[in-house]
Design a protein around this motif. Sequence first.
Motif, PDB file in Angstrom:
ATOM      1  N   ALA A 119       0.813  -1.213   0.000  1.00 36.51           N
ATOM      2  CA  ALA A 119       0.000   0.000   0.000  1.00 36.51           C
ATOM      3  C   ALA A 119       0.850   1.268   0.000  1.00 36.51           C
ATOM      4  CB  ALA A 119      -0.949  -0.001   1.189  1.00 36.51           C
ATOM      5  N   THR A 120       2.027   1.215   0.588  1.00 38.12           N
ATOM      6  CA  THR A 120       2.882   2.405   0.673  1.00 38.12           C
ATOM      7  C   THR A 120       3.970   2.429  -0.398  1.00 38.12           C
ATOM      8  OG1 THR A 120       4.301   1.290   2.270  1.00 38.12           O
ATOM      9  CG2 THR A 120       2.508   2.632   3.158  1.00 38.12           C
ATOM     10  N   LEU A 121       3.936   1.484  -1.313  1.00 38.42           N
ATOM     11  CA  LEU A 121       4.944   1.411  -2.369  1.00 38.42           C
ATOM     12  C   LEU A 121       4.644   2.474  -3.429  1.00 38.42           C
ATOM     13  CD1 LEU A 121       7.311  -0.586  -2.596  1.00 38.42           C
ATOM     14  CD2 LEU A 121       5.939  -1.910  -4.170  1.00 38.42           C
ATOM     15  N   ALA A 122       5.541   3.443  -3.563  1.00 37.44           N
ATOM     16  CA  ALA A 122       5.362   4.514  -4.546  1.00 37.44           C
ATOM     17  C   ALA A 122       5.552   3.952  -5.957  1.00 37.44           C
ATOM     18  CB  ALA A 122       6.378   5.624  -4.285  1.00 37.44           C
ATOM     19  N   PRO A 123       4.921   4.544  -6.938  1.00 37.94           N
ATOM     20  CA  PRO A 123       5.154   4.099  -8.319  1.00 37.94           C
ATOM     21  C   PRO A 123       6.637   4.213  -8.675  1.00 37.94           C
ATOM     22  CG  PRO A 123       3.270   5.578  -8.217  1.00 37.94           C
ATOM     23  CD  PRO A 123       3.929   5.620  -6.872  1.00 37.94           C
ATOM     24  N   GLY A 124       7.148   3.201  -9.376  1.00 37.55           N
ATOM     25  CA  GLY A 124       8.546   3.251  -9.775  1.00 37.55           C
ATOM     26  C   GLY A 124       9.118   1.893 -10.119  1.00 37.55           C
ATOM     27  N   HIS A 125      10.442   1.864 -10.304  1.00 34.68           N
ATOM     28  CA  HIS A 125      11.170   0.634 -10.629  1.00 34.68           C
ATOM     29  C   HIS A 125      11.618  -0.038  -9.342  1.00 34.68           C
ATOM     30  CE1 HIS A 125      10.912   2.288 -14.485  1.00 34.68           C
ATOM     31  NE2 HIS A 125      12.110   2.051 -14.952  1.00 34.68           N
ATOM     32  N   TYR A 126      11.398  -1.341  -9.263  1.00 29.41           N
ATOM     33  CA  TYR A 126      11.779  -2.126  -8.090  1.00 29.41           C
ATOM     34  C   TYR A 126      12.375  -3.449  -8.539  1.00 29.41           C
ATOM     35  CZ  TYR A 126       8.957   1.173  -5.443  1.00 29.41           C
ATOM     36  OH  TYR A 126       8.451   2.317  -4.889  1.00 29.41           O
ATOM     37  N   THR A 127      12.894  -4.189  -7.567  1.00 33.26           N
ATOM     38  CA  THR A 127      13.386  -5.534  -7.824  1.00 33.26           C
ATOM     39  C   THR A 127      12.837  -6.448  -6.745  1.00 33.26           C
ATOM     40  OG1 THR A 127      15.425  -4.675  -8.788  1.00 33.26           O
ATOM     41  CG2 THR A 127      15.449  -6.975  -8.099  1.00 33.26           C
ATOM     42  N   LEU A 128      12.247  -7.566  -7.170  1.00 28.96           N
ATOM     43  CA  LEU A 128      11.844  -8.610  -6.232  1.00 28.96           C
ATOM     44  C   LEU A 128      13.092  -9.439  -5.965  1.00 28.96           C
ATOM     45  CD1 LEU A 128       9.532 -10.267  -4.781  1.00 28.96           C
ATOM     46  CD2 LEU A 128       9.714 -11.778  -6.757  1.00 28.96           C
ATOM     47  N   VAL A 129      13.393  -9.673  -4.690  1.00 28.51           N
ATOM     48  CA  VAL A 129      14.575 -10.450  -4.322  1.00 28.51           C
ATOM     49  C   VAL A 129      14.133 -11.632  -3.468  1.00 28.51           C
ATOM     50  CG1 VAL A 129      16.879 -10.388  -3.288  1.00 28.51           C
ATOM     51  CG2 VAL A 129      15.905  -8.290  -4.245  1.00 28.51           C
ATOM     52  N   VAL A 130      14.631 -12.814  -3.815  1.00 28.94           N
ATOM     53  CA  VAL A 130      14.373 -14.025  -3.042  1.00 28.94           C
ATOM     54  C   VAL A 130      15.732 -14.608  -2.685  1.00 28.94           C
ATOM     55  CG1 VAL A 130      13.277 -16.300  -2.985  1.00 28.94           C
ATOM     56  CG2 VAL A 130      12.227 -14.437  -4.299  1.00 28.94           C
ATOM     57  N   GLU A 131      15.954 -14.790  -1.384  1.00 28.51           N
ATOM     58  CA  GLU A 131      17.221 -15.345  -0.900  1.00 28.51           C
ATOM     59  C   GLU A 131      16.923 -16.590  -0.076  1.00 28.51           C
ATOM     60  OE1 GLU A 131      21.302 -13.920   1.386  1.00 28.51           O
ATOM     61  OE2 GLU A 131      19.484 -12.718   1.656  1.00 28.51           O
ATOM     62  N   ALA A 132      17.693 -17.644  -0.315  1.00 33.00           N
ATOM     63  CA  ALA A 132      17.523 -18.897   0.421  1.00 33.00           C
ATOM     64  C   ALA A 132      18.866 -19.340   0.968  1.00 33.00           C
ATOM     65  CB  ALA A 132      16.947 -19.979  -0.488  1.00 33.00           C
ATOM     66  N   ALA A 133      18.856 -19.881   2.188  1.00 27.29           N
ATOM     67  CA  ALA A 133      20.060 -20.441   2.801  1.00 27.29           C
ATOM     68  C   ALA A 133      19.642 -21.707   3.529  1.00 27.29           C
ATOM     69  CB  ALA A 133      20.689 -19.449   3.773  1.00 27.29           C
ATOM     70  N   ARG A 134      20.480 -22.722   3.432  1.00 29.00           N
ATOM     71  CA  ARG A 134      20.148 -24.016   4.018  1.00 29.00           C
ATOM     72  C   ARG A 134      21.313 -24.525   4.856  1.00 29.00           C
ATOM     73  NH1 ARG A 134      20.629 -28.928   1.961  1.00 29.00           N
ATOM     74  NH2 ARG A 134      21.451 -28.099   0.033  1.00 29.00           N
ATOM     75  N   GLU A 135      20.975 -25.034   6.060  1.00 34.67           N
ATOM     76  CA  GLU A 135      21.987 -25.629   6.937  1.00 34.67           C
ATOM     77  C   GLU A 135      22.658 -26.791   6.214  1.00 34.67           C
ATOM     78  OE1 GLU A 135      22.268 -27.864  11.281  1.00 34.67           O
ATOM     79  OE2 GLU A 135      20.388 -26.942  10.653  1.00 34.67           O
TER      80      GLU A 135
END
Length: 173
Positions: A119-135
């Motif tokens: 809801a508070t994300l202003a119009p513009g360019h963004y990047t979706l980031v997904v990070e995973a780490a496993r023991e």
Amino acid sequence: MPCLLLRGSFAAAAILLSALSSAAELSLAVEVPKLNVSEYHRPYVAIWVERDDQSVAANLAVWYETGDRKEGTKYLNELRQWWRRSGREQTFPIDGVTGPTKPVGVHQLRFAGTQKPLATLAPGHYTLVVEAARENGGREVVRIPFQWPAKDAQSLQVKGERELGTVALNLTP
């Protein structure tokens, strides 16, 4: 009289724009792949939206070991990029963001543009980031650039190499 018509036109336009922006939606599918390893642990995963300067615009999800085990948050710093940008400043659990680790498979997330955190994300360019780490495993980060709000329906995807499978981002105007 013309002034009243003009005001009515502005009000109608405002209502129309509000309705259009409320329809905006971001949905994603995150695949946790099956790995053929002797000691398998479910990955910790952080999903966020970042601005062009790589600052965090919105945390969407953080999957870690929850429940009775107290050491669940102990290993969140293994999600290095997320931890440095946002994680170390958080109080856990994060309401509406935190969830348990996920098993092998495809996991769906859906976010309406009128609700937190978008809801508070202003119009513009963004990047979706997904990070995973496993023991006893590796660490992987994938990125998908996108425009918010979307002008047209979009389906974007990227495939991880080991710790993440396909991550698909769907944007609806």
